[in-house]
Design an enzyme around this catalytic site. Structure first.
Site, PDB file in Angstrom:
ATOM      1  NE  ARG A 125     -19.554 -15.227 -23.857  1.00  0.00           N
ATOM      2  CZ  ARG A 125     -19.987 -15.216 -25.047  1.00  0.00           C
ATOM      3  NH1 ARG A 125     -19.644 -15.939 -26.123  1.00  0.00           N
ATOM      4  NH2 ARG A 125     -21.034 -14.369 -25.201  1.00  0.00           N
ATOM      5  CE  LYS A 147      -6.411 -14.408  -4.757  1.00  0.00           C
ATOM      6  NZ  LYS A 147      -6.175 -13.790  -3.374  1.00  0.00           N
ATOM      7  CD  GLU A 189       3.682  -9.992  -1.816  1.00  0.00           C
ATOM      8  OE1 GLU A 189       3.188 -10.763  -0.710  1.00  0.00           O
ATOM      9  OE2 GLU A 189       2.805  -9.295  -2.451  1.00  0.00           O
ATOM     10  CE  LYS A 231       0.000 -17.148  -5.269  1.00  0.00           C
ATOM     11  NZ  LYS A 231       0.010 -15.831  -5.736  1.00  0.00           N
ATOM     12  CD  GLU A 241      -8.284 -15.091  -0.932  1.00  0.00           C
ATOM     13  OE1 GLU A 241      -7.295 -14.914  -1.563  1.00  0.00           O
ATOM     14  OE2 GLU A 241      -8.737 -14.249   0.043  1.00  0.00           O
ATOM     15  NE  ARG A 245      -4.799 -17.709  -4.218  1.00  0.00           N
ATOM     16  CZ  ARG A 245      -4.726 -17.735  -5.314  1.00  0.00           C
ATOM     17  NH1 ARG A 245      -5.365 -18.945  -6.106  1.00  0.00           N
ATOM     18  NH2 ARG A 245      -4.015 -17.047  -6.158  1.00  0.00           N
ATOM     19  CG  ASN A 249      -5.072 -11.800   0.870  1.00  0.00           C
ATOM     20  OD1 ASN A 249      -4.393 -11.347  -0.297  1.00  0.00           O
ATOM     21  ND2 ASN A 249      -6.137 -12.721   0.557  1.00  0.00           N
ATOM     22  CG  HIS A 252      -1.599  -8.499   0.855  1.00  0.00           C
ATOM     23  ND1 HIS A 252      -0.685  -9.240   1.370  1.00  0.00           N
ATOM     24  CD2 HIS A 252      -1.476  -8.697  -0.603  1.00  0.00           C
ATOM     25  CE1 HIS A 252       0.248  -9.615   0.589  1.00  0.00           C
ATOM     26  NE2 HIS A 252      -0.217  -9.158  -0.544  1.00  0.00           N
ATOM     27  CG  HIS A 256      -4.883  -4.685  -0.832  1.00  0.00           C
ATOM     28  ND1 HIS A 256      -5.471  -5.845  -1.140  1.00  0.00           N
ATOM     29  CD2 HIS A 256      -3.637  -4.781  -1.732  1.00  0.00           C
ATOM     30  CE1 HIS A 256      -4.838  -6.672  -1.747  1.00  0.00           C
ATOM     31  NE2 HIS A 256      -3.565  -6.062  -1.876  1.00  0.00           N
ATOM     32  CG  HIS A 269       1.773  -5.309  -3.969  1.00  0.00           C
ATOM     33  ND1 HIS A 269       0.249  -5.089  -3.574  1.00  0.00           N
ATOM     34  CD2 HIS A 269       1.947  -6.391  -3.887  1.00  0.00           C
ATOM     35  CE1 HIS A 269      -0.065  -5.968  -2.970  1.00  0.00           C
ATOM     36  NE2 HIS A 269       0.875  -7.056  -3.207  1.00  0.00           N
TER      37      HIS A 269
HETATM   38  P1  NAD Z   1       4.991  -4.010 -11.301  1.00  0.00           P
HETATM   39  O1  NAD Z   1       4.760  -4.971 -12.322  1.00  0.00           O
HETATM   40  O2  NAD Z   1       4.747  -2.717 -11.212  1.00  0.00           O
HETATM   41  O3  NAD Z   1       6.754  -3.801 -11.463  1.00  0.00           O
HETATM   42  C1  NAD Z   1       7.772  -3.051 -10.772  1.00  0.00           C
HETATM   43  C2  NAD Z   1       8.639  -2.429 -11.752  1.00  0.00           C
HETATM   44  O4  NAD Z   1       9.672  -2.908 -12.239  1.00  0.00           O
HETATM   45  C3  NAD Z   1       7.703  -1.532 -12.786  1.00  0.00           C
HETATM   46  O5  NAD Z   1       8.352  -0.463 -12.984  1.00  0.00           O
HETATM   47  C4  NAD Z   1       8.477  -2.486 -13.900  1.00  0.00           C
HETATM   48  O6  NAD Z   1       8.125  -1.913 -15.327  1.00  0.00           O
HETATM   49  C5  NAD Z   1       9.877  -2.793 -13.689  1.00  0.00           C
HETATM   50  N1  NAD Z   1      10.436  -4.167 -13.878  1.00  0.00           N
HETATM   51  C6  NAD Z   1       9.849  -5.344 -14.185  1.00  0.00           C
HETATM   52  N2  NAD Z   1      10.661  -6.094 -14.560  1.00  0.00           N
HETATM   53  C7  NAD Z   1      11.741  -5.394 -14.363  1.00  0.00           C
HETATM   54  C8  NAD Z   1      13.222  -5.695 -14.800  1.00  0.00           C
HETATM   55  N3  NAD Z   1      13.562  -7.207 -14.851  1.00  0.00           N
HETATM   56  N4  NAD Z   1      14.295  -4.884 -14.868  1.00  0.00           N
HETATM   57  C9  NAD Z   1      13.681  -3.399 -14.848  1.00  0.00           C
HETATM   58  N5  NAD Z   1      12.686  -3.252 -14.384  1.00  0.00           N
HETATM   59  C10 NAD Z   1      11.532  -4.122 -14.347  1.00  0.00           C
HETATM   60  O7  NAD Z   1       5.322  -4.361  -9.751  1.00  0.00           O
HETATM   61  P2  NAD Z   1       5.256  -5.995  -9.188  1.00  0.00           P
HETATM   62  O8  NAD Z   1       5.793  -5.510  -7.676  1.00  0.00           O
HETATM   63  O9  NAD Z   1       6.120  -6.837  -9.989  1.00  0.00           O
HETATM   64  O10 NAD Z   1       3.831  -6.343  -8.972  1.00  0.00           O
HETATM   65  C11 NAD Z   1       2.981  -5.769  -7.947  1.00  0.00           C
HETATM   66  C12 NAD Z   1       1.474  -6.081  -8.824  1.00  0.00           C
HETATM   67  O11 NAD Z   1       1.345  -7.252  -8.506  1.00  0.00           O
HETATM   68  C13 NAD Z   1       0.580  -5.415  -7.886  1.00  0.00           C
HETATM   69  O12 NAD Z   1      -0.368  -4.901  -8.765  1.00  0.00           O
HETATM   70  C14 NAD Z   1      -0.152  -6.454  -7.056  1.00  0.00           C
HETATM   71  O13 NAD Z   1      -1.411  -6.355  -6.671  1.00  0.00           O
HETATM   72  C15 NAD Z   1       0.108  -7.494  -7.922  1.00  0.00           C
HETATM   73  N6  NAD Z   1       0.078  -8.749  -7.260  1.00  0.00           N
HETATM   74  C16 NAD Z   1      -0.715  -9.737  -7.826  1.00  0.00           C
HETATM   75  C17 NAD Z   1      -0.639 -11.077  -7.179  1.00  0.00           C
HETATM   76  C18 NAD Z   1      -1.381 -12.250  -7.627  1.00  0.00           C
HETATM   77  O14 NAD Z   1      -1.460 -13.267  -6.935  1.00  0.00           O
HETATM   78  N7  NAD Z   1      -2.030 -12.059  -8.720  1.00  0.00           N
HETATM   79  C19 NAD Z   1       0.181 -11.288  -5.748  1.00  0.00           C
HETATM   80  C20 NAD Z   1       1.131 -10.567  -5.560  1.00  0.00           C
HETATM   81  C21 NAD Z   1       0.943  -8.997  -6.329  1.00  0.00           C
HETATM   82  N1  GLY Z   2      -1.169 -12.982  -3.353  1.00  0.00           N
HETATM   83  C1  GLY Z   2      -2.275 -13.524  -3.035  1.00  0.00           C
HETATM   84  C2  GLY Z   2      -2.941 -14.861  -3.583  1.00  0.00           C
HETATM   85  O1  GLY Z   2      -2.413 -15.134  -4.722  1.00  0.00           O
HETATM   86  O2  GLY Z   2      -3.893 -15.274  -3.034  1.00  0.00           O
END
Ligand code: NAD
Ligand code: GLY
Length: 365
Positions: A125, A147, A189, A231, A241, A245, A249, A252, A256, A269
């Site tokens: 939890r 998030k 982003e 942010k 949100e 917030r 998006n 997005h 998405h 992404h």
């Molecule tokens: P990812 O986590 O898939 O990383 C991209 C690639 O880079 C992967 O293959 C990873 O293994 C590799 N990688 C990571 N760090 C590395 C490094 N230092 N050196 C070499 N390779 C490396 O993708 P991302 O673009 O980091 O994140 C996208 C995800 O984040 C999506 O799922 C999206 O929905 C999410 N996201 C979440 C929020 C939030 O607020 N929580 C905001 C934006 C995006």
């Molecule tokens: N990436 C969108 C949010 O964190 O609200």
């Protein structure tokens, strides 16, 4: 002089936390965790790509500060951001008898961060977690704001929870190993913040794009700082949100839809967000809320950053069906973030199906 260039705070009362930004600061991780946490055990969640690059230094730093480390290594990729992979985290935590007072730490990009955070929100939890983002995208966006979640085949990030980390530590030096395509996806982003919140930042990116794409460390630190400031400000005013917030998006809802239509394994992404932002520009121009000049500047910067500006070719009704699963949908109506120009965006729930379809068609390959 401390290698930590900036310490920002996400102000959320007794759940406030610091974002530490710097170059070569990964070795300080253990000491920074120790200052904030009483636990003895840390489950470090990473993946098969990031672990060989950055796990040893992470582990050394944590162990030197007296933590016992259990690595939990997941398969790499957005297509693994699902229940099956999440279950692997729970399996490891239960097998190693992690308790409520222990900690999870995400070492990787946004996929690892979102899944680790969700596991931390659910395990017993709720346990604490720390974000150590290693992609540009995760540093400027995903690691901040709490998030967390996983994808569903019908829609992106549909299952999740708000769960804030205890600390976010971002070391620009970890970006040295990041592939070029991933770096550019992260830039999408950063550009997003300029469009929705900060016209001056947008202009700086336009002017200094070459140095930024060459990963000039000073520019990276400056962009990380400004992105995280924006942010943190937005999250502090609207954590769940209900208002501002949603602006984060921008691009997005279209993005998405691209990701789910393409099965989460073709478009990155950030690339989907970039093409989605261009589609949002077409729509904003069409309904008369964004000038053609600003729309053109946005599209040019996205293109010059090596990011896609066209949506993949799918039937319009496939897009509409995918977009209806967006989390901003209210009473069955699609709500979209649209630019009102560079530096200002708005959420609109009154876009007609005809305008939306026309913008999708204009934006398609
Ligand atoms: P990812 O986590 O898939 O990383 C991209 C690639 O880079 C992967 O293959 C990873 O293994 C590799 N990688 C990571 N760090 C590395 C490094 N230092 N050196 C070499 N390779 C490396 O993708 P991302 O673009 O980091 O994140 C996208 C995800 O984040 C999506 O799922 C999206 O929905 C999410 N996201 C979440 C929020 C939030 O607020 N929580 C905001 C934006 C995006
Ligand atoms: N990436 C969108 C949010 O964190 O609200």
């Amino acid at each position: 002089m401390s290698p930590i260039s900036h310490t920002l705070t996400v102000a959320l009362g007794d759940r406030s936390y610091d974002i530490l930004i710097g170059t070569g600061i990964l070795p300080m991780l253990g000491a920074e965790c120790r200052k904030r946490l009483k636990c003895q055990r840390i489950g470090v969640v990473s993946n098969e790509t990031v672990a060989p690059l950055h796990l040893d230094r992470t582990r050394d730093s944590l162990e030197q500060a007296g933590f016992a480390v259990t690595p939990i290594i997941l398969p790499d990729g957005e297509s693994h951001k699902n229940w099956l992979t999440l279950q692997k985290i729970f399996d490891a935590l239960i097998e190693h008898r992690f308790e409520r007072g222990d900690l999870l730490l995400a070492l990787g990009g946004g996929v690892i961060g979102d899944m680790t955070g969700f596991a931390a929100a659910c395990y017993q939890r709720g346990v604490a977690f720390v974000q150590v983002p290693t992609t540009l995208l995760a540093q400027v966006d995903a690691s901040v704001g709490g998030k967390t979640g996983i994808n569903h085949p019908l829609g992106k990030n549909l299952i999740g929870a708000f769960h804030q980390p205890t600390l976010v530590l971002m070391d620009v030096a970890t970006l040295e190993t990041l592939p070029e395509r991933e770096f550019r996806a992260g830039l999408a982003e950063v550009i997003k913040y300029g469009i929705l919140w900060d016209r001056e930042m947008f202009a700086q990116i336009e002017t200094h794009l070459e140095a930024i794409l060459a990963r000039d460390p000073a520019w990276l630190i400056a962009l990380l700082r400004r992105s995280c400031e924006i942010k943190a400000e937005i999250v502090a005013m609207d954590e769940r949100e209900h208002g501002a917030r949603a602006l984060l998006n921008l691009g997005h809802t279209f993005g998405h839809a691209i990701e789910s239509l393409t099965g989460y394994d073709t478009w990155l992404h950030g690339e989907a967000v970039a093409a989605g932002t261009v589609a949002a520009c077409h729509l904003a121009e069409r309904i008369g809320i964004c000038s053609p000049q600003d729309s053109r500047r946005i599209q040019t910067l996205i293109k010059n950053s090596g990011l896609p500006t066209r949506l993949p070719d799918y039937p319009i009704d496939h897009y509409l069906a995918a977009m209806i699963h967006d989390k901003k949908v209210a009473q069955g109506k699609i709500r979209l973030v649209l630019p009102e120009g560079i530096g200002r965006s708005v959420v609109r729930g009154d876009v007609t199906q005809a305008d939306l379809a026309a913008a999708l068609t204009t934006g398609m390959e």
